[in-house]
Write a protein that holds these residues in place. Structure first.
Motif, PDB file in Angstrom:
ATOM      1  N   LYS A  35       0.837  -1.193   0.000  1.00  0.00           N
ATOM      2  CA  LYS A  35       0.000   0.000   0.000  1.00  0.00           C
ATOM      3  C   LYS A  35       0.872   1.242   0.000  1.00  0.00           C
ATOM      4  CE  LYS A  35      -0.743   0.643   4.931  1.00  0.00           C
ATOM      5  NZ  LYS A  35      -1.760   0.821   5.938  1.00  0.00           N
ATOM      6  N   ARG A  36       0.246   2.358  -0.293  1.00  0.00           N
ATOM      7  CA  ARG A  36       0.976   3.618  -0.269  1.00  0.00           C
ATOM      8  C   ARG A  36       1.418   3.919   1.150  1.00  0.00           C
ATOM      9  NH1 ARG A  36      -2.374   8.396  -2.813  1.00  0.00           N
ATOM     10  NH2 ARG A  36      -3.560   7.978  -0.952  1.00  0.00           N
ATOM     11  N   CYS A  37       2.592   4.439   1.285  1.00  0.00           N
ATOM     12  CA  CYS A  37       3.096   4.830   2.600  1.00  0.00           C
ATOM     13  C   CYS A  37       2.823   6.314   2.750  1.00  0.00           C
ATOM     14  CB  CYS A  37       4.584   4.532   2.698  1.00  0.00           C
ATOM     15  SG  CYS A  37       5.236   4.872   4.319  1.00  0.00           S
ATOM     16  N   ILE A  38       1.817   6.631   3.519  1.00  0.00           N
ATOM     17  CA  ILE A  38       1.410   8.015   3.684  1.00  0.00           C
ATOM     18  C   ILE A  38       2.144   8.605   4.874  1.00  0.00           C
ATOM     19  CG2 ILE A  38      -0.524   9.548   4.107  1.00  0.00           C
ATOM     20  CD1 ILE A  38      -2.293   7.370   2.875  1.00  0.00           C
ATOM     21  N   THR A  39       2.944   9.583   4.604  1.00  0.00           N
ATOM     22  CA  THR A  39       3.643  10.295   5.664  1.00  0.00           C
ATOM     23  C   THR A  39       3.295  11.761   5.558  1.00  0.00           C
ATOM     24  OG1 THR A  39       5.565  10.567   4.252  1.00  0.00           O
ATOM     25  CG2 THR A  39       5.576   8.683   5.747  1.00  0.00           C
ATOM     26  N   LEU A  40       3.044  12.367   6.681  1.00  0.00           N
ATOM     27  CA  LEU A  40       2.743  13.792   6.662  1.00  0.00           C
ATOM     28  C   LEU A  40       4.060  14.557   6.692  1.00  0.00           C
ATOM     29  CD1 LEU A  40      -0.256  13.871   9.127  1.00  0.00           C
ATOM     30  CD2 LEU A  40      -0.299  13.870   6.651  1.00  0.00           C
ATOM     31  N   LEU A  41       4.351  15.213   5.599  1.00  0.00           N
ATOM     32  CA  LEU A  41       5.611  15.925   5.488  1.00  0.00           C
ATOM     33  C   LEU A  41       5.577  17.252   6.233  1.00  0.00           C
ATOM     34  CD1 LEU A  41       6.337  15.206   1.728  1.00  0.00           C
ATOM     35  CD2 LEU A  41       7.236  14.029   3.724  1.00  0.00           C
ATOM     36  N   THR A  42       4.395  17.781   6.419  1.00  0.00           N
ATOM     37  CA  THR A  42       4.283  19.038   7.145  1.00  0.00           C
ATOM     38  C   THR A  42       3.588  18.785   8.465  1.00  0.00           C
ATOM     39  OG1 THR A  42       2.168  19.533   6.107  1.00  0.00           O
ATOM     40  CG2 THR A  42       4.137  20.379   5.009  1.00  0.00           C
ATOM     41  N   THR A  43       3.923  19.590   9.444  1.00  0.00           N
ATOM     42  CA  THR A  43       3.307  19.431  10.755  1.00  0.00           C
ATOM     43  C   THR A  43       2.085  20.305  10.917  1.00  0.00           C
ATOM     44  OG1 THR A  43       4.792  21.111  11.655  1.00  0.00           O
ATOM     45  CG2 THR A  43       5.479  18.799  11.868  1.00  0.00           C
ATOM     46  N   GLU A  44       1.839  21.173   9.953  1.00  0.00           N
ATOM     47  CA  GLU A  44       0.673  22.031  10.070  1.00  0.00           C
ATOM     48  C   GLU A  44      -0.588  21.236   9.777  1.00  0.00           C
ATOM     49  OE1 GLU A  44       0.429  24.148   5.760  1.00  0.00           O
ATOM     50  OE2 GLU A  44       2.105  24.730   7.036  1.00  0.00           O
ATOM     51  N   PRO A  70       5.997   6.781  -1.479  1.00  0.00           N
ATOM     52  CA  PRO A  70       6.648   5.474  -1.377  1.00  0.00           C
ATOM     53  C   PRO A  70       5.613   4.374  -1.146  1.00  0.00           C
ATOM     54  CG  PRO A  70       7.214   6.875   0.504  1.00  0.00           C
ATOM     55  CD  PRO A  70       6.361   7.678  -0.393  1.00  0.00           C
ATOM     56  N   VAL A  71       6.021   3.129  -1.343  1.00  0.00           N
ATOM     57  CA  VAL A  71       5.122   1.985  -1.188  1.00  0.00           C
ATOM     58  C   VAL A  71       5.620   1.136  -0.018  1.00  0.00           C
ATOM     59  CG1 VAL A  71       4.220  -0.081  -2.315  1.00  0.00           C
ATOM     60  CG2 VAL A  71       4.598   1.985  -3.639  1.00  0.00           C
ATOM     61  N   LYS A  89       6.885 -11.379  10.729  1.00  0.00           N
ATOM     62  CA  LYS A  89       6.384 -10.207  10.028  1.00  0.00           C
ATOM     63  C   LYS A  89       7.557  -9.456   9.414  1.00  0.00           C
ATOM     64  CE  LYS A  89       3.901  -7.954  13.082  1.00  0.00           C
ATOM     65  NZ  LYS A  89       2.868  -7.297  13.874  1.00  0.00           N
ATOM     66  N   LEU A  90       7.454  -9.188   8.119  1.00  0.00           N
ATOM     67  CA  LEU A  90       8.493  -8.471   7.385  1.00  0.00           C
ATOM     68  C   LEU A  90       7.880  -7.239   6.744  1.00  0.00           C
ATOM     69  CD1 LEU A  90       9.868 -11.528   5.380  1.00  0.00           C
ATOM     70  CD2 LEU A  90      10.654 -10.737   7.605  1.00  0.00           C
ATOM     71  N   SER A  91       8.641  -6.164   6.646  1.00  0.00           N
ATOM     72  CA  SER A  91       8.162  -4.990   5.924  1.00  0.00           C
ATOM     73  C   SER A  91       9.336  -4.185   5.399  1.00  0.00           C
ATOM     74  CB  SER A  91       7.289  -4.115   6.827  1.00  0.00           C
ATOM     75  OG  SER A  91       8.058  -3.565   7.871  1.00  0.00           O
ATOM     76  N   THR A  92       9.092  -3.495   4.307  1.00  0.00           N
ATOM     77  CA  THR A  92      10.086  -2.613   3.718  1.00  0.00           C
ATOM     78  C   THR A  92       9.366  -1.460   3.046  1.00  0.00           C
ATOM     79  OG1 THR A  92      12.040  -2.478   2.321  1.00  0.00           O
ATOM     80  CG2 THR A  92      10.231  -3.811   1.482  1.00  0.00           C
ATOM     81  N   ILE A  93      10.049  -0.354   2.902  1.00  0.00           N
ATOM     82  CA  ILE A  93       9.502   0.810   2.209  1.00  0.00           C
ATOM     83  C   ILE A  93      10.316   1.011   0.947  1.00  0.00           C
ATOM     84  CG2 ILE A  93       9.141   3.296   2.307  1.00  0.00           C
ATOM     85  CD1 ILE A  93       8.584   3.006   5.264  1.00  0.00           C
ATOM     86  N   VAL A  94       9.611   1.119  -0.183  1.00  0.00           N
ATOM     87  CA  VAL A  94      10.272   1.281  -1.478  1.00  0.00           C
ATOM     88  C   VAL A  94       9.970   2.685  -1.997  1.00  0.00           C
ATOM     89  CG1 VAL A  94      10.527   0.344  -3.795  1.00  0.00           C
ATOM     90  CG2 VAL A  94       9.914  -1.163  -1.910  1.00  0.00           C
TER      91      VAL A  94
END
Length: 142
Positions: A35-44, A70-71, A89-94
């Motif tokens: 799935k899409r890796c959603i990260t909030l780049l801004t803190t606002e 990223p995925v 459990k394994l995980s990676t971010i691409v």
């Protein structure tokens, strides 16, 4: 409960060993998700708007990202709560620029890991259809 993500090379080696352990057992599953890796780049905080707004991007800023996201790739052996100590459990971010190379290698690992799969037994289904025909009823069409 945060877990450390593996590098892609570590992920592939552990995924191969997960498939190998599955191949050596009589039964089991390997679950793969992405799935899409959603990260909030801004803190606002996002601008507040009324609930009747027709623009979903205003209330959900991740629907229209300014750059590719990223995925997140996950793999698990699917052990339940009773066997949680055995769960892997394994995980990676691409990153978006590495996706093509990642999925090429991912496909190779998947093909190698699925060679031990058995063909599904559908003999019971065929027998049920034949039994319906003998009784005179037509089998249902799906």
């Amino acid at each position: 409960m945060a877990t450390k993500h593996l590098t892609t090379d570590e992920f592939f080696s552990r995924l191969s060993s997960l498939f190998e352990s599955r191949r050596n057992s009589t039964h089991g599953s390997v679950f793969l998700t992405q799935k899409r890796c959603i990260t909030l780049l801004t803190t606002e905080s996002p601008p507040t708007s009324s609930p009747s707004t027709t623009e979903p991007a205003v209330s959900f800023p991740d629907l229209a990202p300014s750059s590719p996201l990223p995925v997140l790739i996950r793999a698990s052996n699917g052990k339940s709560k009773e066997y949680r100590k055995d769960k892997i459990k394994l995980s990676t971010i691409v990153q978006p620029d590495e996706l093509e190379g990642f999925f090429t290698k991912y496909a190779e690992v998947m093909k190698a890991g699925t060679t031990a799969l058995k063909k599904r037994d559908r003999s019971g289904r065929k027998k049920a259809k034949a039994k319906k025909k003998l009784k005179g009823g037509e089998p249902e069409k799906k």
